[in-house]
Design a protein around this motif. Structure first.
Motif, PDB file in Angstrom:
ATOM      1  N   UNK A  52       0.733  -1.371   0.282  1.00 24.85           N
ATOM      2  CA  UNK A  52      -0.437   0.056   0.101  1.00 24.85           C
ATOM      3  C   UNK A  52       1.227   1.855  -0.217  1.00 24.85           C
ATOM      4  N   UNK A  53       1.904   1.014   0.746  1.00 26.65           N
ATOM      5  CA  UNK A  53       2.630   2.715   1.157  1.00 26.65           C
ATOM      6  C   UNK A  53       3.431   2.696  -0.650  1.00 26.65           C
ATOM      7  N   UNK A  54       4.130   1.277  -1.252  1.00 29.83           N
ATOM      8  CA  UNK A  54       4.724   1.363  -2.459  1.00 29.83           C
ATOM      9  C   UNK A  54       3.867   1.937  -3.309  1.00 29.83           C
ATOM     10  N   UNK A  55       2.547   2.008  -3.146  1.00 28.66           N
ATOM     11  CA  UNK A  55       1.545   2.042  -3.750  1.00 28.66           C
ATOM     12  C   UNK A  55       1.653   3.785  -4.498  1.00 28.66           C
ATOM     13  N   UNK A  56       1.907   3.995  -2.867  1.00 28.61           N
ATOM     14  CA  UNK A  56       0.951   5.663  -3.558  1.00 28.61           C
ATOM     15  C   UNK A  56       2.884   6.791  -2.807  1.00 28.61           C
ATOM     16  N   UNK A  57       3.382   6.058  -2.652  1.00 31.71           N
ATOM     17  CA  UNK A  57       4.976   7.054  -2.462  1.00 31.71           C
ATOM     18  C   UNK A  57       5.969   6.201  -3.499  1.00 31.71           C
ATOM     19  N   UNK A  58       7.305   7.117  -3.800  1.00 36.05           N
ATOM     20  CA  UNK A  58       8.271   6.550  -4.335  1.00 36.05           C
ATOM     21  C   UNK A  58       9.560   6.101  -3.555  1.00 36.05           C
ATOM     22  N   UNK A  59       9.044   4.647  -3.035  1.00 39.44           N
ATOM     23  CA  UNK A  59      10.020   4.265  -1.990  1.00 39.44           C
ATOM     24  C   UNK A  59      11.541   3.915  -2.249  1.00 39.44           C
ATOM     25  N   UNK A  60      12.665   4.784  -1.737  1.00 33.89           N
ATOM     26  CA  UNK A  60      13.660   4.290  -2.112  1.00 33.89           C
ATOM     27  C   UNK A  60      14.403   3.614  -1.436  1.00 33.89           C
ATOM     28  N   UNK A  62      14.061   0.405   2.122  1.00 36.26           N
ATOM     29  CA  UNK A  62      13.960   0.230   3.129  1.00 36.26           C
ATOM     30  C   UNK A  62      14.596  -0.219   4.316  1.00 36.26           C
ATOM     31  N   UNK A  63      13.846   0.610   5.584  1.00 35.50           N
ATOM     32  CA  UNK A  63      14.789  -0.109   6.726  1.00 35.50           C
ATOM     33  C   UNK A  63      14.769  -1.261   7.553  1.00 35.50           C
ATOM     34  N   UNK A  64      15.650  -1.468   7.613  1.00 40.05           N
ATOM     35  CA  UNK A  64      15.078  -2.851   8.780  1.00 40.05           C
ATOM     36  C   UNK A  64      16.334  -2.577  10.348  1.00 40.05           C
ATOM     37  N   UNK A  65      15.416  -2.894  11.279  1.00 38.56           N
ATOM     38  CA  UNK A  65      15.376  -2.617  13.288  1.00 38.56           C
ATOM     39  C   UNK A  65      16.101  -4.451  13.367  1.00 38.56           C
ATOM     40  N   UNK A  74      13.827  -7.666   3.335  1.00 38.10           N
ATOM     41  CA  UNK A  74      15.085  -8.632   2.057  1.00 38.10           C
ATOM     42  C   UNK A  74      14.202  -9.597   1.051  1.00 38.10           C
ATOM     43  N   UNK A  75      12.777  -9.669   1.235  1.00 35.07           N
ATOM     44  CA  UNK A  75      11.504 -10.498   0.160  1.00 35.07           C
ATOM     45  C   UNK A  75      10.945  -8.745  -1.089  1.00 35.07           C
ATOM     46  N   UNK A  76      10.847  -7.673   0.631  1.00 33.92           N
ATOM     47  CA  UNK A  76       9.976  -6.783  -0.264  1.00 33.92           C
ATOM     48  C   UNK A  76      11.819  -6.012  -1.293  1.00 33.92           C
ATOM     49  N   UNK A  77      13.188  -5.915  -0.591  1.00 35.51           N
ATOM     50  CA  UNK A  77      13.755  -5.016  -1.727  1.00 35.51           C
ATOM     51  C   UNK A  77      13.851  -6.134  -2.826  1.00 35.51           C
ATOM     52  N   UNK A  78      13.829  -7.676  -2.913  1.00 34.56           N
ATOM     53  CA  UNK A  78      13.967  -7.892  -3.962  1.00 34.56           C
ATOM     54  C   UNK A  78      12.565  -8.143  -4.912  1.00 34.56           C
ATOM     55  N   UNK A  79      11.337  -7.591  -4.077  1.00 38.59           N
ATOM     56  CA  UNK A  79       9.819  -7.152  -5.377  1.00 38.59           C
ATOM     57  C   UNK A  79       9.927  -6.234  -5.304  1.00 38.59           C
ATOM     58  N   UNK A  80      10.448  -5.341  -4.389  1.00 33.41           N
ATOM     59  CA  UNK A  80      10.390  -3.976  -5.782  1.00 33.41           C
ATOM     60  C   UNK A  80      12.365  -3.272  -6.705  1.00 33.41           C
ATOM     61  N   UNK A  81      12.679  -4.307  -6.551  1.00 29.19           N
ATOM     62  CA  UNK A  81      13.916  -3.655  -6.606  1.00 29.19           C
ATOM     63  C   UNK A  81      15.014  -2.633  -5.873  1.00 29.19           C
ATOM     64  N   UNK A  82      14.635  -2.976  -4.285  1.00 26.95           N
ATOM     65  CA  UNK A  82      15.149  -1.705  -3.664  1.00 26.95           C
ATOM     66  C   UNK A  82      16.192  -2.062  -3.243  1.00 26.95           C
ATOM     67  N   UNK A  84      19.852  -2.432  -0.765  1.00 25.75           N
ATOM     68  CA  UNK A  84      19.695  -3.036   0.782  1.00 25.75           C
ATOM     69  C   UNK A  84      20.045  -4.407   0.336  1.00 25.75           C
ATOM     70  N   UNK A  85      19.889  -5.070   1.327  1.00 23.06           N
ATOM     71  CA  UNK A  85      20.113  -6.403   2.038  1.00 23.06           C
ATOM     72  C   UNK A  85      18.844  -7.661   0.951  1.00 23.06           C
ATOM     73  N   UNK A  86      19.248  -8.442  -0.109  1.00 24.56           N
ATOM     74  CA  UNK A  86      18.435  -9.004  -0.166  1.00 24.56           C
ATOM     75  C   UNK A  86      18.318 -10.761  -0.178  1.00 24.56           C
ATOM     76  N   UNK A  87      17.538 -10.923  -0.504  1.00 22.43           N
ATOM     77  CA  UNK A  87      17.187 -12.013   0.887  1.00 22.43           C
ATOM     78  C   UNK A  87      18.012 -13.500   0.523  1.00 22.43           C
ATOM     79  N   UNK A  88      18.648 -13.879  -0.675  1.00 21.24           N
ATOM     80  CA  UNK A  88      19.244 -14.531  -0.806  1.00 21.24           C
ATOM     81  C   UNK A  88      20.469 -14.647   0.431  1.00 21.24           C
TER      82      UNK A  88
END
Length: 387
Positions: A52-60, A62-65, A74-82, A84-88
């Motif tokens: 929902x956030x990606x749908x309305x904002x140009x996300x550059x 994704x910060x995890x804590x 990591x899965x979201x970065x894969x999905x939206x090509x962001x 940072x740390x990827x799933x693999x």
């Protein structure tokens, strides 16, 4: 503990924060958007909120804590090509089965381990390595769900509750445990702090406190464990500038054996201890680095002299009716009340479960340990309980 509005002030007006419904009021109104997930561990709700956030904002970015967010971010970065740390690359830092495979391949001493597909597999493993064995979730943390099993009957009881897709069995390693915390980048440690647990991460089962003492940097054990960390970190996929938390067994035979490692800040009050020791808040530095506000690799993180540690005091069984705050002890840097008066407990269920905690200072490691043990005795007089 994480005043994000202050730490992300430069980008708060274009930052969306996802959090739990309990924490939501602390962040609401401070950012471009604050989103509460009723059950923060609900992966589907998390994915839907991100979408929902990606749908309305140009996300550059994704910060995890937290530990829970490593894989799903990591899965979201894969999905939206962001970036940072990827799933693999994230998986071996999170899944203890893959983690131990990576570390063992490099020759670092590691317990015998397996991912059993059935109780039969587990029993075959236990007969081969001998009891006791340790059963734990592959994706767990804070010792939740970890059991030391002493015989076949205990193993079958453990098997009745485990998730076959999230279980690891390993040989039992006696001895005490160090934890190593610091920063790393691209397979190399940049700063290392070595601490020794007082009691161990399973002590909560017996109602005992869990404590931690930073070792003196010029001690033989510090140097030895730091070198061990230098072997472990490059065994896993390289990551961008990040904290790490490594646990190492020291056996009665004087051998160091790998336990586990994570590409995030350690829990309990490691953040505060490192902040006092170095003058740099590791959580703040990591979050600001992920946001692109600072290059963490260029920040000098060095110990300033004194040693610091912490103590978590587990709750008793009953209703907490009062807490007396200790005064007049300058070596107590922080006394943290972690539970509301009137709450009912049935003991502790994880190594980090506590009703009060201490962050403690010492001139050196020995002085620090004396002060923490004093706090452990003092804690027996602070809580008031009713059945």
């Amino acid at each position: 503990m994480t005043p994000l509005r202050q730490w992300l002030a430069e980008v708060a007006s274009r930052t969306n924060v996802l959090t739990s419904k309990e924490i939501y009021p602390h962040y609401a109104g401070d950012f471009a958007g604050t989103h509460a997930i009723p059950d923060y561990l609900d992966d589907i709700a998390f994915e839907q909120t991100v979408a929902e956030i990606v749908r309305h904002h140009p996300i550059t970015k994704l910060i995890h804590v937290t530990e829970d967010d490593i894989l799903r971010c990591a899965q979201a970065r894969d999905r939206y090509d962001l970036p940072g740390l990827r799933y693999i690359d994230a998986l071996p830092w999170r899944d203890k089965y893959h983690m131990k495979r990576f570390v063992r391949w490099t020759g670092v001493p590691t317990p015998e381990f397996a991912a059993p597909s059935s109780i039969v597999d587990a029993e075959v493993f236990a007969r081969r390595v001998g009891y006791p064995v340790v059963v734990k979730p592959r994706l767990g943390f804070a010792s939740r769900g970890v059991k030391v099993v002493h015989d076949s009957a205990g193993l079958r009881e453990a098997a009745s509750a485990w998730d076959v897709d999230d279980v690891l069995i390993e040989s039992y390693t006696p001895g005490f445990v160090y934890h190593v915390d610091g920063f790393m980048h691209d397979g190399k440690p940049l700063y290392v702090s070595v601490s020794r647990y007082l009691n161990d991460c399973m002590a909560f089962h017996d109602g005992l406190p869990l404590g931690s003492v930073q070792l003196d940097r010029d001690s033989e054990n510090f140097q030895r464990v730091a070198r061990f960390a230098e072997e472990v970190i490059p065994a896993l996929p390289p990551v961008d500038f990040s904290p790490f938390h490594l646990e190492v067994f020291h056996t009665p035979d004087d051998e160091l054996v790998f336990c586990e490692i994570a590409c995030r800040l350690g829990g309990a009050h490691i953040m505060e201890s490192l902040t006092y020791a170095t003058g740099v808040n590791p959580a703040q530095l990591w979050i600001r680095h992920q946001a692109g506000l600072v290059d963490g690799r260029t920040v000098a993180v060095k110990d300033r002299g004194n040693r610091y540690g912490w103590l978590l005091v587990p709750p008793k069984t009953g209703v907490l009716t009062g807490i007396d705050e200790p005064t007049g002890y300058p070596f107590i840097k922080d006394f943290i009340v972690k539970a509301p008066i009137g709450k009912r407990f049935d003991g502790a269920h994880a190594s980090t479960d506590s009703f009060v905690a201490f962050v403690v200072e010492g001139t050196d490691s020995a002085d620090l340990e004396r002060n923490i043990r004093f706090c452990s005795e003092l804690s027996n007089t602070l809580g008031r309980w009713a059945t």
